[in-house]
Design a protein around this motif. Structure first.
Motif, PDB file in Angstrom:
ATOM      1  N   GLU A  56      21.677  58.398 -22.975  1.00 43.49           N
ATOM      2  CA  GLU A  56      21.959  57.321 -22.035  1.00 43.49           C
ATOM      3  C   GLU A  56      23.175  56.500 -22.453  1.00 43.49           C
ATOM      4  O   GLU A  56      24.046  56.222 -21.627  1.00 43.49           O
ATOM      5  CB  GLU A  56      20.735  56.421 -21.883  1.00 43.49           C
ATOM      6  N   SER A  57      23.239  56.091 -23.714  1.00 41.84           N
ATOM      7  CA  SER A  57      24.342  55.224 -24.147  1.00 41.84           C
ATOM      8  C   SER A  57      25.678  55.960 -24.094  1.00 41.84           C
ATOM      9  O   SER A  57      26.713  55.354 -23.841  1.00 41.84           O
ATOM     10  CB  SER A  57      24.088  54.683 -25.556  1.00 41.84           C
ATOM     11  N   GLN A  96      26.193  62.018 -16.954  1.00 41.61           N
ATOM     12  CA  GLN A  96      27.306  61.774 -16.033  1.00 41.61           C
ATOM     13  C   GLN A  96      28.523  62.613 -16.434  1.00 41.61           C
ATOM     14  O   GLN A  96      29.225  63.164 -15.584  1.00 41.61           O
ATOM     15  CB  GLN A  96      27.689  60.281 -16.016  1.00 41.61           C
ATOM     16  N   GLN A 156      26.350  58.249 -21.908  1.00 41.99           N
ATOM     17  CA  GLN A 156      26.496  58.702 -20.527  1.00 41.99           C
ATOM     18  C   GLN A 156      26.695  60.217 -20.458  1.00 41.99           C
ATOM     19  O   GLN A 156      27.525  60.729 -19.725  1.00 41.99           O
ATOM     20  CB  GLN A 156      27.627  57.964 -19.833  1.00 41.99           C
TER      21      GLN A 156
END
Length: 93
Positions: free
Chosen positions: A3-4, A9, A6
């Motif tokens: 998540e941190s 993405q 990304q």
């Protein structure tokens, strides 16, 4: 870290970039998701694979003889995709 950093993405963006930019030379289509990409070729994928290896690009093949398989690492950058695109562009269709 996922998540941190990304990561998802980034994977989606680079996968989309591969699909958009690598429809050149012997590549006529694509399949897969994210960075698991199959490039459908107009001629034998093993032949295209060997030609790319001569250019310093490592790719695989799939059970379908017309599919070149890409399994790049997460450290892949746009410049690497550009190198693949340029090499594919130089290959005969």
């Amino acid at each position: 870290a996922i998540e941190s950093g990304q990561l998802l993405q980034r994977v989606r963006r680079l996968g989309d970039y591969i699909r958009a930019s690598c429809l050149v030379g012997p590549v006529q289509g694509h399949q897969g998701q994210g960075l698991l990409v199959g490039l459908r070729t107009t001629r034998a994928a093993k032949q295209v694979q060997a030609e790319l290896l001569e250019c310093g690009i490592l790719a695989g093949t799939a059970s379908d003889p017309q599919v070149l398989r890409l399994l790049p690492p997460y450290i892949l950058e746009e410049q690497h995709v550009d190198m693949l695109r340029d090499a594919l562009r130089e290959l005969p269709p």
